[in-house]
Design a protein around this motif. Structure first.
Motif, PDB file in Angstrom:
ATOM      1  N   ALA A  28      36.370  41.997  39.330  1.00  0.00           N
ATOM      2  CA  ALA A  28      36.114  41.291  38.062  1.00  0.00           C
ATOM      3  C   ALA A  28      37.132  40.192  37.775  1.00  0.00           C
ATOM      4  O   ALA A  28      37.096  39.587  36.713  1.00  0.00           O
ATOM      5  N   GLY A  29      38.030  39.934  38.737  1.00  0.00           N
ATOM      6  CA  GLY A  29      39.063  38.909  38.503  1.00  0.00           C
ATOM      7  C   GLY A  29      38.449  37.518  38.436  1.00  0.00           C
ATOM      8  O   GLY A  29      37.293  37.302  38.829  1.00  0.00           O
ATOM      9  N   LEU A  30      39.224  36.571  37.956  1.00  0.00           N
ATOM     10  CA  LEU A  30      38.718  35.205  37.770  1.00  0.00           C
ATOM     11  C   LEU A  30      38.787  34.386  39.061  1.00  0.00           C
ATOM     12  O   LEU A  30      38.106  33.376  39.197  1.00  0.00           O
ATOM     13  N   GLY A  31      39.648  34.803  39.992  1.00  0.00           N
ATOM     14  CA  GLY A  31      39.751  34.094  41.267  1.00  0.00           C
ATOM     15  C   GLY A  31      40.200  32.659  41.123  1.00  0.00           C
ATOM     16  O   GLY A  31      39.707  31.750  41.816  1.00  0.00           O
ATOM     17  N   PRO A  40      31.427  34.152  43.715  1.00  0.00           N
ATOM     18  CA  PRO A  40      32.457  35.183  43.588  1.00  0.00           C
ATOM     19  C   PRO A  40      33.367  35.161  44.811  1.00  0.00           C
ATOM     20  O   PRO A  40      32.900  34.966  45.935  1.00  0.00           O
ATOM     21  N   LYS A  41      34.668  35.365  44.573  1.00  0.00           N
ATOM     22  CA  LYS A  41      35.635  35.331  45.681  1.00  0.00           C
ATOM     23  C   LYS A  41      35.238  36.311  46.789  1.00  0.00           C
ATOM     24  O   LYS A  41      35.397  36.033  47.978  1.00  0.00           O
ATOM     25  N   GLU A  42      34.679  37.445  46.393  1.00  0.00           N
ATOM     26  CA  GLU A  42      34.359  38.516  47.356  1.00  0.00           C
ATOM     27  C   GLU A  42      33.201  38.141  48.269  1.00  0.00           C
ATOM     28  O   GLU A  42      32.952  38.797  49.280  1.00  0.00           O
ATOM     29  N   ILE A  43      32.474  37.079  47.904  1.00  0.00           N
ATOM     30  CA  ILE A  43      31.357  36.632  48.742  1.00  0.00           C
ATOM     31  C   ILE A  43      31.826  35.544  49.709  1.00  0.00           C
ATOM     32  O   ILE A  43      31.108  35.130  50.610  1.00  0.00           O
ATOM     33  N   ARG A  60      36.434  41.862  29.734  1.00  0.00           N
ATOM     34  CA  ARG A  60      37.507  40.860  29.685  1.00  0.00           C
ATOM     35  C   ARG A  60      38.472  41.151  30.821  1.00  0.00           C
ATOM     36  O   ARG A  60      38.761  42.320  31.113  1.00  0.00           O
ATOM     37  N   ALA A  61      38.972  40.093  31.460  1.00  0.00           N
ATOM     38  CA  ALA A  61      39.864  40.288  32.618  1.00  0.00           C
ATOM     39  C   ALA A  61      41.256  40.679  32.120  1.00  0.00           C
ATOM     40  O   ALA A  61      42.157  39.853  32.026  1.00  0.00           O
ATOM     41  N   LEU A  62      41.421  41.975  31.814  1.00  0.00           N
ATOM     42  CA  LEU A  62      42.690  42.456  31.253  1.00  0.00           C
ATOM     43  C   LEU A  62      43.602  43.043  32.326  1.00  0.00           C
ATOM     44  O   LEU A  62      44.567  43.735  32.013  1.00  0.00           O
ATOM     45  N   GLY A  63      43.252  42.807  33.588  1.00  0.00           N
ATOM     46  CA  GLY A  63      44.137  43.260  34.660  1.00  0.00           C
ATOM     47  C   GLY A  63      43.513  44.336  35.526  1.00  0.00           C
ATOM     48  O   GLY A  63      42.504  44.954  35.168  1.00  0.00           O
ATOM     49  N   LEU A  64      44.150  44.547  36.672  1.00  0.00           N
ATOM     50  CA  LEU A  64      43.642  45.516  37.658  1.00  0.00           C
ATOM     51  C   LEU A  64      43.586  46.929  37.075  1.00  0.00           C
ATOM     52  O   LEU A  64      42.614  47.655  37.285  1.00  0.00           O
ATOM     53  N   HIS A  90      43.224  47.883  34.026  1.00  0.00           N
ATOM     54  CA  HIS A  90      42.109  47.972  33.084  1.00  0.00           C
ATOM     55  C   HIS A  90      40.778  48.051  33.837  1.00  0.00           C
ATOM     56  O   HIS A  90      39.881  48.815  33.455  1.00  0.00           O
ATOM     57  N   ALA A  91      40.660  47.270  34.922  1.00  0.00           N
ATOM     58  CA  ALA A  91      39.412  47.282  35.707  1.00  0.00           C
ATOM     59  C   ALA A  91      39.156  48.691  36.262  1.00  0.00           C
ATOM     60  O   ALA A  91      38.034  49.203  36.191  1.00  0.00           O
ATOM     61  N   VAL A  92      40.198  49.320  36.787  1.00  0.00           N
ATOM     62  CA  VAL A  92      40.048  50.678  37.346  1.00  0.00           C
ATOM     63  C   VAL A  92      39.670  51.648  36.227  1.00  0.00           C
ATOM     64  O   VAL A  92      38.773  52.491  36.388  1.00  0.00           O
ATOM     65  N   ILE A 111      40.008  49.931  46.456  1.00  0.00           N
ATOM     66  CA  ILE A 111      40.119  48.935  47.529  1.00  0.00           C
ATOM     67  C   ILE A 111      40.076  47.539  46.922  1.00  0.00           C
ATOM     68  O   ILE A 111      39.135  47.203  46.198  1.00  0.00           O
ATOM     69  N   LEU A 112      41.092  46.747  47.202  1.00  0.00           N
ATOM     70  CA  LEU A 112      41.084  45.345  46.778  1.00  0.00           C
ATOM     71  C   LEU A 112      40.561  44.509  47.938  1.00  0.00           C
ATOM     72  O   LEU A 112      41.169  44.487  49.022  1.00  0.00           O
ATOM     73  N   THR A 113      39.440  43.840  47.701  1.00  0.00           N
ATOM     74  CA  THR A 113      38.790  43.112  48.795  1.00  0.00           C
ATOM     75  C   THR A 113      39.610  41.914  49.267  1.00  0.00           C
ATOM     76  O   THR A 113      39.409  41.434  50.375  1.00  0.00           O
ATOM     77  N   ASP A 114      40.537  41.441  48.432  1.00  0.00           N
ATOM     78  CA  ASP A 114      41.413  40.322  48.833  1.00  0.00           C
ATOM     79  C   ASP A 114      42.233  40.667  50.062  1.00  0.00           C
ATOM     80  O   ASP A 114      42.569  39.798  50.858  1.00  0.00           O
ATOM     81  N   ASP A 115      42.636  41.926  50.154  1.00  0.00           N
ATOM     82  CA  ASP A 115      43.448  42.346  51.292  1.00  0.00           C
ATOM     83  C   ASP A 115      42.520  42.788  52.414  1.00  0.00           C
ATOM     84  O   ASP A 115      41.877  43.839  52.323  1.00  0.00           O
TER      85      ASP A 115
HETATM   86  P1  UTP Z   1      44.190  39.097  41.463  1.00  0.00           P
HETATM   87  O1  UTP Z   1      45.554  39.319  40.961  1.00  0.00           O
HETATM   88  O2  UTP Z   1      44.060  38.563  42.861  1.00  0.00           O
HETATM   89  O3  UTP Z   1      43.427  38.150  40.432  1.00  0.00           O
HETATM   90  O4  UTP Z   1      43.404  40.464  41.325  1.00  0.00           O
HETATM   91  P2  UTP Z   1      42.097  37.331  40.641  1.00  0.00           P
HETATM   92  O5  UTP Z   1      41.578  36.987  39.303  1.00  0.00           O
HETATM   93  O6  UTP Z   1      41.155  38.033  41.557  1.00  0.00           O
HETATM   94  O7  UTP Z   1      42.543  36.002  41.414  1.00  0.00           O
HETATM   95  P3  UTP Z   1      43.500  34.768  40.980  1.00  0.00           P
HETATM   96  O8  UTP Z   1      44.903  35.333  41.006  1.00  0.00           O
HETATM   97  O9  UTP Z   1      43.083  34.269  39.636  1.00  0.00           O
HETATM   98  O10 UTP Z   1      43.244  33.765  42.058  1.00  0.00           O
HETATM   99  C1  UTP Z   1      43.484  41.489  42.279  1.00  0.00           C
HETATM  100  C2  UTP Z   1      42.191  42.276  42.294  1.00  0.00           C
HETATM  101  O11 UTP Z   1      41.947  42.857  41.013  1.00  0.00           O
HETATM  102  C3  UTP Z   1      40.688  42.457  40.492  1.00  0.00           C
HETATM  103  C4  UTP Z   1      40.363  41.165  41.236  1.00  0.00           C
HETATM  104  O12 UTP Z   1      38.959  40.969  41.271  1.00  0.00           O
HETATM  105  C5  UTP Z   1      40.978  41.412  42.601  1.00  0.00           C
HETATM  106  O13 UTP Z   1      40.131  42.193  43.425  1.00  0.00           O
HETATM  107  N1  UTP Z   1      40.833  42.268  39.033  1.00  0.00           N
HETATM  108  C6  UTP Z   1      41.910  41.605  38.525  1.00  0.00           C
HETATM  109  C7  UTP Z   1      39.852  42.752  38.185  1.00  0.00           C
HETATM  110  O14 UTP Z   1      38.853  43.355  38.629  1.00  0.00           O
HETATM  111  N2  UTP Z   1      40.001  42.579  36.838  1.00  0.00           N
HETATM  112  C8  UTP Z   1      41.077  41.937  36.294  1.00  0.00           C
HETATM  113  O15 UTP Z   1      41.159  41.829  35.063  1.00  0.00           O
HETATM  114  C9  UTP Z   1      42.050  41.435  37.179  1.00  0.00           C
END
Ligand code: UTP
Length: 297
Positions: A13-16, A27-30, A108-112, A114-116, A131-135
């Motif tokens: 759910a991050g903004l990427g 979406p970044k994951e795609i 709302r993107a309130l952080g990892l 919060h997402a969990v 699992i964080l797909t970025d890694d």
């Molecule tokens: P990142 O710190 O990489 O943030 O999140 P981001 O929004 O994806 O990317 P940038 O920094 O703006 O480029 C690490 C992981 O946590 C998820 C992201 O989707 C990613 O997989 N995340 C982060 C959420 O699901 N929700 C949030 O509010 C924040």
């Protein structure tokens, strides 16, 4: 008693923002490493580790991600008619069994952390993976499988860990090591994004976790931490304060930070060179490019 982990949360759910403007609509994951989206690497890793239930924490604009796991009857029929069985097999790999996949919204993107926490009702009272797909981790035995095997013996919470250069520690959650047992360390504390001269070690947390439901309870209580976000690291560190075990696991494999541009490019080169169908042409091209760069300097 063998402890099993069958549920995994994928916070997507991050903004990427680091990949804008692409992530304005994709979406970044795609985003694609060679010919597969990042999410496919994460799913394959989870499946190899025995995960049966896949929980995605999504947000507005992630529709392409949900479509990716659907069947595509027209495409499948077209491939069948043309006898393209290898491609059909690839497509089948993207389908998920009905009921195996769930989507939860983080409004709302309130952080990892919060997402969990948003997935708490689907986890109920079981250990679960995150699992964080970025890694993206290239490994002979999938990183999460290495962790679930280790976890079966230890229980507690477990985070994937790797040594990073000292000047990079402030980009990571960092472990304060109590006891170093080689592949496994027991953890005395965790700090999210410490200043490099205040970091307790250079052993950094990477995007694979096995967590207990206690962590979800901790998240319910936690206030916003570093960067105004609700940090997963803080909720795991809370476990240590409560006297429960947290382990760092030095996995075997190479991790690529596909959340950053440089990391994504490095992964593209590494995964391209690992492919039998691309290696010769791609490595010839890279060698020529390097020679040209050198000549131009
Ligand atoms: P990142 O710190 O990489 O943030 O999140 P981001 O929004 O994806 O990317 P940038 O920094 O703006 O480029 C690490 C992981 O946590 C998820 C992201 O989707 C990613 O997989 N995340 C982060 C959420 O699901 N929700 C949030 O509010 C924040």
């Amino acid at each position: 008693m063998k402890r099993r982990v069958t549920k995994a949360i994928f916070p997507v759910a991050g903004l990427g923002t680091r990949f804008l403007p692409a992530t304005k609509s994709v979406p970044k994951e795609i985003m694609t490493l060679v010919d597969r989206p990042l999410i496919q690497y994460a799913i394959d890793e989870a499946r190899a580790a025995g995960i049966k239930e896949f929980i995605f924490v999504t947000s507005r604009g992630k529709g392409a991600l949900e479509d990716y796991f659907d069947t595509a009857p027209e495409l499948e029929n077209a491939l069948r008619k043309k006898g393209k069985s290898a491609l059909l097999k690839e497509l089948k790999n993207t389908n998920m069994e009905s009921g195996a996949i769930a989507y939860i919204r983080q409004h709302r993107a309130l952080g990892l952390g919060h997402a969990v926490w948003c997935a708490r009702r689907l986890i109920a009272n079981e250990p679960f993976a995150v699992i964080l797909t970025d890694d993206v981790i290239a490994a002979e035995t999938s990183c999460l499988q290495q962790m679930t095997e280790a976890y079966a013996e230890t229980g507690g919470c477990m985070v994937a860990a790797m040594e990073v250069p000292q000047d990079k520690v402030s980009s990571y959650g960092v472990l304060d090591i109590k006891d170093d047992m080689g592949a496994m360390v027991s953890v005395a504390g965790m700090v999210e994004k410490p200043d490099k001269d205040k970091a307790p070690s250079n052993l950094a947390v990477i995007g694979r976790y096995i967590l207990t439901p206690h962590v979800l309870q901790n998240l319910s209580r936690i206030k916003q931490g570093s960067g105004g976000e609700i940090q997963l690291t803080d909720a795991i560190a809370e476990e240590i304060k409560c006297g429960r075990d947290v382990f760092g696991f030095r996995f075997r494999g190479q991790r690529f930070d596909c959340g950053s541009k440089a990391g994504f490019l490095q992964a593209t080169v590494a995964f391209g060179l690992a492919r039998d169908d691309l290696r010769d042409e791609f490595s010839t091209y890279l060698t020529e490019m390097v020679a040209l760069q050198k000549a131009a300097q």
